[in-house]
Structure formats: structure tokens, C-alpha cells
Write a protein that holds these residues in place. Sequence first.
Motif, PDB file in Angstrom:
ATOM      1  N   LEU A 388      26.635 -32.864 -28.180  1.00  0.00           N
ATOM      2  CA  LEU A 388      26.598 -31.462 -28.600  1.00  0.00           C
ATOM      3  C   LEU A 388      26.769 -31.363 -30.118  1.00  0.00           C
ATOM      4  N   ARG A 389      26.301 -30.270 -30.653  1.00  0.00           N
ATOM      5  CA  ARG A 389      26.433 -30.015 -32.091  1.00  0.00           C
ATOM      6  C   ARG A 389      26.611 -28.525 -32.258  1.00  0.00           C
ATOM      7  N   MET A 390      27.679 -28.102 -32.937  1.00  0.00           N
ATOM      8  CA  MET A 390      27.949 -26.683 -33.100  1.00  0.00           C
ATOM      9  C   MET A 390      28.893 -26.459 -34.271  1.00  0.00           C
ATOM     10  N   SER A 391      28.865 -25.260 -34.818  1.00  0.00           N
ATOM     11  CA  SER A 391      29.865 -24.873 -35.809  1.00  0.00           C
ATOM     12  C   SER A 391      31.226 -24.786 -35.138  1.00  0.00           C
ATOM     13  N   SER A 392      32.288 -25.014 -35.907  1.00  0.00           N
ATOM     14  CA  SER A 392      33.634 -24.954 -35.336  1.00  0.00           C
ATOM     15  C   SER A 392      33.960 -23.559 -34.809  1.00  0.00           C
ATOM     16  N   SER A 393      33.299 -22.525 -35.325  1.00  0.00           N
ATOM     17  CA  SER A 393      33.527 -21.170 -34.810  1.00  0.00           C
ATOM     18  C   SER A 393      33.056 -21.019 -33.371  1.00  0.00           C
ATOM     19  N   PHE A 394      32.199 -21.926 -32.896  1.00  0.00           N
ATOM     20  CA  PHE A 394      31.707 -21.884 -31.520  1.00  0.00           C
ATOM     21  C   PHE A 394      32.628 -22.602 -30.540  1.00  0.00           C
ATOM     22  N   LEU A 395      33.511 -23.465 -31.016  1.00  0.00           N
ATOM     23  CA  LEU A 395      34.222 -24.361 -30.107  1.00  0.00           C
ATOM     24  C   LEU A 395      35.066 -23.611 -29.087  1.00  0.00           C
ATOM     25  N   GLY A 396      35.906 -22.677 -29.548  1.00  0.00           N
ATOM     26  CA  GLY A 396      36.731 -21.926 -28.609  1.00  0.00           C
ATOM     27  C   GLY A 396      35.896 -21.148 -27.616  1.00  0.00           C
ATOM     28  N   ALA A 397      34.824 -20.511 -28.103  1.00  0.00           N
ATOM     29  CA  ALA A 397      33.929 -19.749 -27.232  1.00  0.00           C
ATOM     30  C   ALA A 397      33.274 -20.662 -26.202  1.00  0.00           C
ATOM     31  N   PHE A 398      32.845 -21.845 -26.647  1.00  0.00           N
ATOM     32  CA  PHE A 398      32.193 -22.794 -25.743  1.00  0.00           C
ATOM     33  C   PHE A 398      33.132 -23.228 -24.627  1.00  0.00           C
ATOM     34  N   VAL A 399      34.386 -23.506 -24.957  1.00  0.00           N
ATOM     35  CA  VAL A 399      35.351 -23.969 -23.955  1.00  0.00           C
ATOM     36  C   VAL A 399      35.621 -22.870 -22.922  1.00  0.00           C
ATOM     37  N   LEU A 400      35.813 -21.643 -23.391  1.00  0.00           N
ATOM     38  CA  LEU A 400      36.058 -20.545 -22.449  1.00  0.00           C
ATOM     39  C   LEU A 400      34.855 -20.321 -21.539  1.00  0.00           C
ATOM     40  N   GLU A 401      33.659 -20.417 -22.098  1.00  0.00           N
ATOM     41  CA  GLU A 401      32.452 -20.250 -21.292  1.00  0.00           C
ATOM     42  C   GLU A 401      32.300 -21.396 -20.297  1.00  0.00           C
ATOM     43  N   LYS A 402      32.542 -22.613 -20.737  1.00  0.00           N
ATOM     44  CA  LYS A 402      32.387 -23.798 -19.887  1.00  0.00           C
ATOM     45  C   LYS A 402      33.288 -23.722 -18.663  1.00  0.00           C
ATOM     46  N   TYR A 403      34.492 -23.162 -18.855  1.00  0.00           N
ATOM     47  CA  TYR A 403      35.439 -23.089 -17.737  1.00  0.00           C
ATOM     48  C   TYR A 403      35.586 -21.665 -17.201  1.00  0.00           C
ATOM     49  N   SER A 404      34.575 -20.824 -17.458  1.00  0.00           N
ATOM     50  CA  SER A 404      34.473 -19.476 -16.871  1.00  0.00           C
ATOM     51  C   SER A 404      35.718 -18.632 -17.098  1.00  0.00           C
ATOM     52  N   GLN A 405      36.178 -18.613 -18.334  1.00  0.00           N
ATOM     53  CA  GLN A 405      37.359 -17.832 -18.692  1.00  0.00           C
ATOM     54  C   GLN A 405      36.951 -16.582 -19.486  1.00  0.00           C
ATOM     55  N   PRO A 406      37.844 -15.578 -19.551  1.00  0.00           N
ATOM     56  CA  PRO A 406      37.553 -14.362 -20.322  1.00  0.00           C
ATOM     57  C   PRO A 406      37.370 -14.679 -21.803  1.00  0.00           C
ATOM     58  N   GLN A 407      36.633 -13.813 -22.502  1.00  0.00           N
ATOM     59  CA  GLN A 407      36.306 -14.064 -23.906  1.00  0.00           C
ATOM     60  C   GLN A 407      36.415 -12.786 -24.728  1.00  0.00           C
ATOM     61  N   THR A 408      36.599 -12.937 -26.029  1.00  0.00           N
ATOM     62  CA  THR A 408      36.549 -11.802 -26.948  1.00  0.00           C
ATOM     63  C   THR A 408      35.083 -11.419 -27.154  1.00  0.00           C
ATOM     64  N   PRO A 409      34.802 -10.210 -27.663  1.00  0.00           N
ATOM     65  CA  PRO A 409      33.406  -9.830 -27.924  1.00  0.00           C
ATOM     66  C   PRO A 409      32.666 -10.813 -28.822  1.00  0.00           C
ATOM     67  N   ILE A 410      33.319 -11.285 -29.877  1.00  0.00           N
ATOM     68  CA  ILE A 410      32.641 -12.234 -30.772  1.00  0.00           C
ATOM     69  C   ILE A 410      32.320 -13.525 -30.030  1.00  0.00           C
ATOM     70  N   MET A 411      33.230 -13.988 -29.200  1.00  0.00           N
ATOM     71  CA  MET A 411      32.987 -15.227 -28.470  1.00  0.00           C
ATOM     72  C   MET A 411      31.860 -15.066 -27.451  1.00  0.00           C
ATOM     73  N   ARG A 412      31.799 -13.907 -26.798  1.00  0.00           N
ATOM     74  CA  ARG A 412      30.675 -13.673 -25.886  1.00  0.00           C
ATOM     75  C   ARG A 412      29.362 -13.616 -26.662  1.00  0.00           C
ATOM     76  N   PHE A 413      29.413 -13.014 -27.850  1.00  0.00           N
ATOM     77  CA  PHE A 413      28.226 -12.961 -28.710  1.00  0.00           C
ATOM     78  C   PHE A 413      27.773 -14.372 -29.094  1.00  0.00           C
ATOM     79  N   LEU A 414      28.725 -15.229 -29.470  1.00  0.00           N
ATOM     80  CA  LEU A 414      28.377 -16.598 -29.868  1.00  0.00           C
ATOM     81  C   LEU A 414      27.755 -17.358 -28.704  1.00  0.00           C
ATOM     82  N   ASN A 415      28.292 -17.182 -27.516  1.00  0.00           N
ATOM     83  CA  ASN A 415      27.721 -17.889 -26.363  1.00  0.00           C
ATOM     84  C   ASN A 415      26.326 -17.376 -26.025  1.00  0.00           C
ATOM     85  N   LYS A 416      26.067 -16.098 -26.290  1.00  0.00           N
ATOM     86  CA  LYS A 416      24.719 -15.582 -26.060  1.00  0.00           C
ATOM     87  C   LYS A 416      23.734 -16.128 -27.100  1.00  0.00           C
ATOM     88  N   THR A 417      24.181 -16.276 -28.346  1.00  0.00           N
ATOM     89  CA  THR A 417      23.287 -16.873 -29.349  1.00  0.00           C
ATOM     90  C   THR A 417      23.049 -18.343 -29.034  1.00  0.00           C
TER      91      THR A 417
END
Length: 457
Positions: A388-417
Amino acid sequence: MSRFYFYSFPTFFSKKRFESKTRILFCFIPLVVFSIFFFEKPFSPFKFGGIHDDDWNKSIAYQRKGVQVGFIHSLQKVTIEPPDGYYDVTFNELSTQLEEEIETEIRPNFIFVMNESFWDPTRLPNLTFSEDPIPFFRSLQKNHTSGELIVPVLGGSTANTEFEVLTGNSIHLLPQGSLAYSQFVNHPHPSLASTLKNHGYETVAIHSYHDWFYRRNEVYTFFDFDRFESYRSFKNPEYRRNFISDLEVSKQIINEHQNSEGPLFIFAVTMQNHGPYNMRHYPEDRIQVTDMPEDITKVLNNYSTGVKDADDSLQLLVNYFRKIDDPTVIVFFGDHLPYLGAAYEGYTITGYLNDANPRFWEKDDYEKMYSVPFVIWDNFSDEKNADLRMSSSFLGAFVLEKYSQPQTPIMRFLNKTATKGAVVFSSRRDVNEFSPEDAKRYHLLQYDQLFGGQGPR
């Protein structure tokens, strides 16, 4: 006999030899010069004279530029203007199509370890290492999710990488040279800690150094951590290079788990392998490098020994959680590449870099100097995402998405991008993968959370 006169400032200007126009001009010139420096117009001496705010350390910036120039340039970061279009939308409009996904019933422990200057020194060419410094980390890479983080800093300013991981914000959307913790986090802010705490997690921050460093004692409160355990919380710890060892941080994490009653979120920051590496040496180098001049060999031996200790600390942590029933996720990563000497000496002398001047770095050079390895291990799933390759701003969002956890709006936005293939956001056009539209939306969301209405908590 010579006579010397001392004139006060008003008396000096009252002398007849200074005509009124001359006095006005004498006062006006400094004002113009200050204004040019402050607003940095196209013909500003900052640009014309080659002075750029690209220093990763403010103390070094002041040494290089002088106190006056460094101070004036820092003034430009006092006020952050809203991005274009900010007042034309509301946060609810910004958050459209960022609805919360259905979360899983599994609530694993999440343990993030940001290891100081963790990197793979064997990437440096033309060197011979006595042994592999990171054998355990490499074994995890083969069987678990791993890849590269594009971090916003090099050689220092650790807290900026931390800020990106915990919030999903990007340093590249702040003025160049900013330290977000020191300058901009002054109120409650959505983070991994606040998001997980709202869903029943105990949230603990651990740092094996002073609690005031980068204002963490205040910032962690704004991020909604329940507790912050600094160096004072460690009981009779082992020290390495005059810092609390990485192994002690792993022991502290284990102790937190043994005393917790529910799902646990820990964000730990180590200190042992902090530079500079030409001082605070080990009694004996566990890793030895050959084929280099003596001065740089000492630096590389010192740094690589610290990396070996970090690898051991990760092994202790993983081996503990392998034996327990609690579902647990461990995210291990570095904050930035090490500072291996002035003018990037450790990188140029080995041939890793061809040019010591960052202004002439090509895209590949930039990514090499701003990429750190990471690995995500868990004790309950077989899913693996490799390379994988990503900006560090994606890491927290990626982990929450990977394990189906709740996210902040910015993190949901990052996972959609990320589903569009955009996973790196940078101020460098040849590195940035965001479309202009997504970049604008990212800026609007971040501004609102940091400086505007501050969005939903």
C-alpha cells in the motif's frame, strides 16, 4: 579633546540637518521594508533573495535566517484565511454523501505506535550491515497489511505526522513550516480518540518524554484522550541513549491492556531513536555498518542499533497480543526519515540521493525522502493488503474503514477519495493525486474543523 554626544531618538531627528521630507522618508522606508517582508509580494526579498520558509525546525530557521527575518516570516502564519467558497456553503453541505457506514459488532483494541525515526536503513546503497536491523518487522510485512506512508516532514517535526494520522487533516493545507500542535489546535477537535471514545473505547496517549513537548498535554485533551501517560508514568524504566527505551513503551502498552476493562485505543509515541546520532551513543552497537568513512559509520551504527531495538519492541508487543483472546490491531509506523547529518550527508555519501539541495529533487527523490514503512497486524483476521502507499493523513481513516469502525467526516471523505485511486495529498503537484475538486473539498472540511464552525463533534 574630542566631544561625544548621545542623542535620544527624538533629539536625533530634531537636528536641523534633517529636513522634514528626509525625516518622513527615514521613517517610511522601514515601514515599507517590513510590509514587503510580511505580505511577501512577488518582489519580496524572501523570494528575490532566495529566502524560503522550508525549514523543518524553527530553531534552525532562526539560525539560518536571523531572528528578525525568522520572526517576521512566522508572523505570516498568525492568521489563516478561509479557502475560496467557504462562506458559500455550510458544514452539512460539505458533509453530504459522507453518511456513516454500518459498523461491525467487533470492537478490537487499536494500538498505534509511532516509532521515532523508524525507517529501513538497508535501503541505503553501498553499505554492508552486520545483520538485518528489522527481521521481525519484515516478517510481518510478508503476512499482514503493509506499505509506505508519505509523511509531511523530514528529520524532525514529529508532531505533524502525528497530527495527520490522528485527525485526517493535512499539513499541506496549512502555511508552509507550520507546527499544527503548537499553533492551531486550540479547541476540541475530532480525532481517532474522540471517535472511538464516543463508541465505548478507553482512550490513552503514551509518550516516553516530557508531556509539554509539542503541547501534547493540551492537544491530547482537545483530541478527547481520557489519559496522557508521559515519562512520569514509567516506573524505573530502562534508558537507552538517555531516553526511555522503546521496549519500555511496549511494556507500558501491555500494562495498560492488563488494567483495562473494555475496548482500548492507545496512541504511543517513542523517543529512544531521536537524533542527532553523532551523540548519545550506545555502549555497544548491535548493528555495524562498513564501507563508509568513520564519522558517518558511527552515525549509521547508532541509528541502526536504535532501529534494531525498535524491532525488538514490536516483537514483544505482538507476541503478547498473540496469546490473548481480545481482538487487537497493532499499527506500527515511523514519523519521518532520520536526520543523518548536515546537508543530507548520510544520504548523499551512500548514493541514496544524488543532490543535497531539495529544490532540485525530482518526484522519486521526494518520495524516497518522505516515505516511511508501516505494518498493520491483528490477531483475528486473515485479510492482507500488500504494498500500500498513502499519505499519513489517510492512515487512521484506512484503519477505521478496514475494521468497519465509525469515522469522522474528513476520514469518510478520505476513504471515498481512496476508492477513486487518490491516496496521496501533497503541495507538490507531481506527487498530489487529488483532483482539483476533491482538493478544494478537503480544504473546506479541514478549515471548518480547525478554524471555522468546527463541524459535528
